[in-house]
Design a protein around this motif. Structure first.
Motif, PDB file in Angstrom:
ATOM      1  N   ASP A  14      44.600   2.142  -4.641  1.00 54.97           N
ATOM      2  CA  ASP A  14      45.956   2.665  -4.452  1.00 54.97           C
ATOM      3  C   ASP A  14      45.983   4.075  -3.869  1.00 54.97           C
ATOM      4  N   ALA A  15      44.893   4.526  -3.297  1.00 56.06           N
ATOM      5  CA  ALA A  15      44.828   5.912  -2.833  1.00 56.06           C
ATOM      6  C   ALA A  15      44.864   6.043  -1.312  1.00 56.06           C
ATOM      7  N   GLU A  16      45.285   4.988  -0.629  1.00 55.80           N
ATOM      8  CA  GLU A  16      45.274   5.024   0.834  1.00 55.80           C
ATOM      9  C   GLU A  16      46.098   6.179   1.386  1.00 55.80           C
TER      10      GLU A  16
ATOM     11  N   CYS B 277      43.670  14.707  -6.321  1.00 60.57           N
ATOM     12  CA  CYS B 277      42.699  13.967  -7.095  1.00 60.57           C
ATOM     13  C   CYS B 277      41.662  13.307  -6.189  1.00 60.57           C
ATOM     14  N   TYR B 278      42.123  12.753  -5.076  1.00 60.17           N
ATOM     15  CA  TYR B 278      41.199  12.058  -4.173  1.00 60.17           C
ATOM     16  C   TYR B 278      40.106  13.000  -3.688  1.00 60.17           C
ATOM     17  N   LEU B 279      40.490  14.178  -3.245  1.00 65.57           N
ATOM     18  CA  LEU B 279      39.507  15.126  -2.730  1.00 65.57           C
ATOM     19  C   LEU B 279      38.539  15.562  -3.826  1.00 65.57           C
ATOM     20  N   GLN B 280      39.029  15.775  -5.027  1.00 66.89           N
ATOM     21  CA  GLN B 280      38.152  16.128  -6.144  1.00 66.89           C
ATOM     22  C   GLN B 280      37.088  15.055  -6.350  1.00 66.89           C
ATOM     23  N   ILE B 281      37.504  13.810  -6.303  1.00 64.82           N
ATOM     24  CA  ILE B 281      36.577  12.698  -6.525  1.00 64.82           C
ATOM     25  C   ILE B 281      35.521  12.650  -5.429  1.00 64.82           C
ATOM     26  N   VAL B 282      35.945  12.792  -4.189  1.00 65.84           N
ATOM     27  CA  VAL B 282      34.999  12.753  -3.069  1.00 65.84           C
ATOM     28  C   VAL B 282      34.018  13.928  -3.153  1.00 65.84           C
ATOM     29  N   LEU B 283      34.529  15.106  -3.440  1.00 64.00           N
ATOM     30  CA  LEU B 283      33.667  16.287  -3.500  1.00 64.00           C
ATOM     31  C   LEU B 283      32.720  16.268  -4.701  1.00 64.00           C
TER      32      LEU B 283
ATOM     33  N   LEU C 240      44.755  13.512   3.638  1.00 59.52           N
ATOM     34  CA  LEU C 240      43.603  14.411   3.748  1.00 59.52           C
ATOM     35  C   LEU C 240      42.905  14.254   5.099  1.00 59.52           C
ATOM     36  N   ALA C 241      42.758  13.025   5.552  1.00 56.49           N
ATOM     37  CA  ALA C 241      42.063  12.760   6.815  1.00 56.49           C
ATOM     38  C   ALA C 241      42.809  13.367   7.996  1.00 56.49           C
ATOM     39  N   THR C 242      44.122  13.247   8.018  1.00 57.93           N
ATOM     40  CA  THR C 242      44.881  13.786   9.152  1.00 57.93           C
ATOM     41  C   THR C 242      44.811  15.303   9.217  1.00 57.93           C
ATOM     42  N   ARG C 243      44.486  15.926   8.109  1.00 56.90           N
ATOM     43  CA  ARG C 243      44.375  17.382   8.067  1.00 56.90           C
ATOM     44  C   ARG C 243      42.926  17.868   8.138  1.00 56.90           C
ATOM     45  N   GLY C 244      42.005  16.925   8.327  1.00 58.03           N
ATOM     46  CA  GLY C 244      40.597  17.281   8.451  1.00 58.03           C
ATOM     47  C   GLY C 244      39.981  17.798   7.165  1.00 58.03           C
ATOM     48  N   LEU C 245      40.508  17.366   6.025  1.00 56.06           N
ATOM     49  CA  LEU C 245      40.040  17.886   4.743  1.00 56.06           C
ATOM     50  C   LEU C 245      39.010  17.010   4.043  1.00 56.06           C
ATOM     51  N   LEU C 246      38.676  15.891   4.633  1.00 56.48           N
ATOM     52  CA  LEU C 246      37.657  15.038   4.025  1.00 56.48           C
ATOM     53  C   LEU C 246      36.293  15.372   4.609  1.00 56.48           C
ATOM     54  N   PRO C 247      35.270  15.392   3.760  1.00 55.14           N
ATOM     55  CA  PRO C 247      33.922  15.626   4.283  1.00 55.14           C
ATOM     56  C   PRO C 247      33.495  14.485   5.200  1.00 55.14           C
TER      57      PRO C 247
END
Length: 59
Positions: free
Chosen positions: A42-44, A1-7, A50-57
């Motif tokens: 609550d999404a830390e 869900c977090y990645l969907q929101i960011v993207l 995602l950040a540790t896997r390099g998946l955040l823009p």
């Protein structure tokens, strides 16, 4: 869900606010009651995963 929101910010005419409202309307369920509350408070762990896997823009 977090990645969907960011993207969603990269999708013309969508954005995170609309996506979070849509997720609530679609019946997504979060402990804090809404997608936005979850994302902001609550999404830390999701962000860290995602950040540790390099998946955040890049910011």
């Amino acid at each position: 869900c977090y990645l969907q929101i960011v993207l969603a910010d990269g999708l013309p005419g969508v954005g995170r606010d609309r996506l979070m409202a849509d997720m609530d309307a679609w019946g997504y369920s979060f402990r804090l009651g809404s997608t936005q509350a979850w994302f902001e408070h609550d999404a830390e762990d999701a962000r860290a995963w995602l950040a540790t896997r390099g998946l955040l823009p890049a910011p």
